[in-house]
Design a protein around this motif. Sequence first.
Motif, PDB file in Angstrom:
ATOM      1  N   ILE A 142     -26.336  19.948  35.763  1.00  0.00           N
ATOM      2  CA  ILE A 142     -27.742  20.360  35.850  1.00  0.00           C
ATOM      3  C   ILE A 142     -28.563  19.737  34.711  1.00  0.00           C
ATOM      4  N   ASP A 143     -29.861  19.572  34.959  1.00  0.00           N
ATOM      5  CA  ASP A 143     -30.766  19.165  33.877  1.00  0.00           C
ATOM      6  C   ASP A 143     -30.845  20.342  32.922  1.00  0.00           C
ATOM      7  N   ARG A 144     -30.729  20.051  31.634  1.00  0.00           N
ATOM      8  CA  ARG A 144     -30.741  21.156  30.677  1.00  0.00           C
ATOM      9  C   ARG A 144     -32.179  21.631  30.455  1.00  0.00           C
ATOM     10  N   PRO A 145     -32.501  22.842  30.912  1.00  0.00           N
ATOM     11  CA  PRO A 145     -33.876  23.324  30.757  1.00  0.00           C
ATOM     12  C   PRO A 145     -34.132  23.737  29.314  1.00  0.00           C
ATOM     13  N   SER A 146     -35.355  23.567  28.850  1.00  0.00           N
ATOM     14  CA  SER A 146     -35.671  23.962  27.469  1.00  0.00           C
ATOM     15  C   SER A 146     -35.797  25.477  27.365  1.00  0.00           C
ATOM     16  N   LYS A 147     -36.124  26.128  28.476  1.00  0.00           N
ATOM     17  CA  LYS A 147     -36.278  27.589  28.441  1.00  0.00           C
ATOM     18  C   LYS A 147     -35.455  28.214  29.564  1.00  0.00           C
ATOM     19  N   PRO A 148     -34.146  28.265  29.394  1.00  0.00           N
ATOM     20  CA  PRO A 148     -33.320  28.840  30.466  1.00  0.00           C
ATOM     21  C   PRO A 148     -33.265  30.359  30.383  1.00  0.00           C
ATOM     22  N   ALA A 149     -33.204  30.994  31.525  1.00  0.00           N
ATOM     23  CA  ALA A 149     -32.963  32.442  31.606  1.00  0.00           C
ATOM     24  C   ALA A 149     -31.753  32.633  32.526  1.00  0.00           C
ATOM     25  N   PHE A 150     -30.612  32.929  31.927  1.00  0.00           N
ATOM     26  CA  PHE A 150     -29.374  33.068  32.686  1.00  0.00           C
ATOM     27  C   PHE A 150     -29.226  34.506  33.179  1.00  0.00           C
ATOM     28  N   VAL A 151     -28.802  34.655  34.408  1.00  0.00           N
ATOM     29  CA  VAL A 151     -28.661  35.993  34.987  1.00  0.00           C
ATOM     30  C   VAL A 151     -27.200  36.238  35.335  1.00  0.00           C
ATOM     31  N   LEU A 152     -26.667  37.344  34.824  1.00  0.00           N
ATOM     32  CA  LEU A 152     -25.250  37.673  35.031  1.00  0.00           C
ATOM     33  C   LEU A 152     -25.109  39.098  35.543  1.00  0.00           C
ATOM     34  N   SER A 153     -23.970  39.332  36.173  1.00  0.00           N
ATOM     35  CA  SER A 153     -23.630  40.692  36.562  1.00  0.00           C
ATOM     36  C   SER A 153     -22.594  41.239  35.573  1.00  0.00           C
ATOM     37  N   ASP A 154     -22.356  42.533  35.638  1.00  0.00           N
ATOM     38  CA  ASP A 154     -21.367  43.138  34.727  1.00  0.00           C
ATOM     39  C   ASP A 154     -19.959  42.930  35.299  1.00  0.00           C
ATOM     40  N   HIS A 155     -19.203  43.976  35.518  1.00  0.00           N
ATOM     41  CA  HIS A 155     -17.856  43.852  36.079  1.00  0.00           C
ATOM     42  C   HIS A 155     -17.883  43.887  37.605  1.00  0.00           C
ATOM     43  N   HIS A 156     -19.053  44.147  38.174  1.00  0.00           N
ATOM     44  CA  HIS A 156     -19.203  44.159  39.636  1.00  0.00           C
ATOM     45  C   HIS A 156     -19.899  42.888  40.092  1.00  0.00           C
ATOM     46  N   SER A 157     -19.752  42.579  41.373  1.00  0.00           N
ATOM     47  CA  SER A 157     -20.518  41.480  41.954  1.00  0.00           C
ATOM     48  C   SER A 157     -21.977  41.924  42.089  1.00  0.00           C
ATOM     49  N   PHE A 158     -22.888  40.945  42.183  1.00  0.00           N
ATOM     50  CA  PHE A 158     -24.267  41.284  42.512  1.00  0.00           C
ATOM     51  C   PHE A 158     -24.283  41.913  43.900  1.00  0.00           C
ATOM     52  N   THR A 159     -25.155  42.886  44.104  1.00  0.00           N
ATOM     53  CA  THR A 159     -25.299  43.487  45.427  1.00  0.00           C
ATOM     54  C   THR A 159     -26.039  42.499  46.334  1.00  0.00           C
ATOM     55  N   GLU A 160     -26.046  42.813  47.626  1.00  0.00           N
ATOM     56  CA  GLU A 160     -26.765  41.940  48.569  1.00  0.00           C
ATOM     57  C   GLU A 160     -28.245  41.865  48.211  1.00  0.00           C
ATOM     58  N   ALA A 161     -28.816  43.024  47.859  1.00  0.00           N
ATOM     59  CA  ALA A 161     -30.248  43.045  47.508  1.00  0.00           C
ATOM     60  C   ALA A 161     -30.494  42.194  46.268  1.00  0.00           C
ATOM     61  N   GLU A 162     -29.584  42.255  45.303  1.00  0.00           N
ATOM     62  CA  GLU A 162     -29.744  41.440  44.087  1.00  0.00           C
ATOM     63  C   GLU A 162     -29.598  39.949  44.416  1.00  0.00           C
ATOM     64  N   GLU A 163     -28.645  39.650  45.301  1.00  0.00           N
ATOM     65  CA  GLU A 163     -28.485  38.242  45.710  1.00  0.00           C
ATOM     66  C   GLU A 163     -29.766  37.739  46.370  1.00  0.00           C
ATOM     67  N   ASP A 164     -30.420  38.591  47.167  1.00  0.00           N
ATOM     68  CA  ASP A 164     -31.679  38.191  47.811  1.00  0.00           C
ATOM     69  C   ASP A 164     -32.741  37.876  46.755  1.00  0.00           C
ATOM     70  N   LEU A 165     -32.820  38.737  45.723  1.00  0.00           N
ATOM     71  CA  LEU A 165     -33.801  38.503  44.651  1.00  0.00           C
ATOM     72  C   LEU A 165     -33.506  37.198  43.921  1.00  0.00           C
ATOM     73  N   LEU A 166     -32.218  36.952  43.704  1.00  0.00           N
ATOM     74  CA  LEU A 166     -31.832  35.719  43.002  1.00  0.00           C
ATOM     75  C   LEU A 166     -32.152  34.489  43.858  1.00  0.00           C
ATOM     76  N   GLU A 167     -31.933  34.657  45.152  1.00  0.00           N
ATOM     77  CA  GLU A 167     -32.278  33.565  46.088  1.00  0.00           C
ATOM     78  C   GLU A 167     -33.754  33.214  45.957  1.00  0.00           C
ATOM     79  N   GLU A 168     -34.564  34.269  45.788  1.00  0.00           N
ATOM     80  CA  GLU A 168     -36.016  34.082  45.711  1.00  0.00           C
ATOM     81  C   GLU A 168     -36.454  33.480  44.370  1.00  0.00           C
ATOM     82  N   HIS A 169     -35.837  33.940  43.273  1.00  0.00           N
ATOM     83  CA  HIS A 169     -36.366  33.596  41.947  1.00  0.00           C
ATOM     84  C   HIS A 169     -35.566  32.551  41.181  1.00  0.00           C
ATOM     85  N   ALA A 170     -34.276  32.404  41.490  1.00  0.00           N
ATOM     86  CA  ALA A 170     -33.465  31.492  40.669  1.00  0.00           C
ATOM     87  C   ALA A 170     -33.597  30.063  41.173  1.00  0.00           C
ATOM     88  N   GLU A 171     -33.710  29.144  40.231  1.00  0.00           N
ATOM     89  CA  GLU A 171     -33.792  27.723  40.618  1.00  0.00           C
ATOM     90  C   GLU A 171     -32.447  27.220  41.077  1.00  0.00           C
TER      91      GLU A 171
END
Length: 197
Positions: free
Chosen positions: A137-166
């Motif tokens: 990936i191109d190294r962004p100057s202002k990255p915002a990394f999104v992680l889950s804890d010990h669980h997988s992201f829920t379907e609703a969270e995956e939808d949000l990530l689909e919408e907002h994550a590059e």
Amino acid sequence: MRQFVVVGHEVPAAAEEISLEDLPGAGRLDVLCRCVNSAFFLSHDLRESVRVHLVVDGYVVRFEGSELRRLNPDERSTGALIRDALAARENAIGAMEANPSPGVYVGSGDLGSTLEALGEDHTVIQLHEAGDPIAGIDRPSKPAFVLSDHHSFTEAEEDLLEEHAETRVSVGPKPLHADHAITVAHNYLDTDGYAEY
Ligand SMILES: C[S@@+](CC[C@H](N)C(=O)[O-])C[C@H]1O[C@@H](n2cnc3c(N)ncnc32)[C@H](O)[C@@H]1O
């Protein structure tokens, strides 16, 4: 500025349900504590240009590296900062967060509101073991990394990530603990893509 968002799926907002003697029993608060520590600590130093958002049960606890004064490397004291922030959650009014300790803020919010705000001036990147290799990936100057804890992201969270994550990015072929994934992401950026040591 590097930012990290960690979703805590089971941590209760009710601070009275959090015992510092049993951080794993508080919805695996220990996982979030380790993520905070990995995001900020160097050996004998602290990364000032880092911000961490912990998404917890309708609230977001924000750690601001340039202002932090009471963060120590042990999980218990980090757990105390998070518990005390949640205890102060009623002091947050509307969009105005409460600031119970230097560099620690709490306000109402969720993954959606956090990603929406971050997306305005940061490159939102989902960290996922099945993502594209970080080396590509191109190294962004202002990255915002999104992680889950010990669980997988829920379907609703995956939808949000689909919408907002590059992009969805993997830091390696093995599934890691979230705090370890943060360390690898830092290392990748610190070395300008494993090129400079
Ligand atoms: C313990 S893992 C989550 C485990 C969960 N059961 C799952 O399968 O998603 C915690 C988080 O660390 C990050 N992570 C773990 N391994 C990774 C890898 N190889 N590359 C990028 N991120 C990773 C992801 O954000 C993941 O949600």
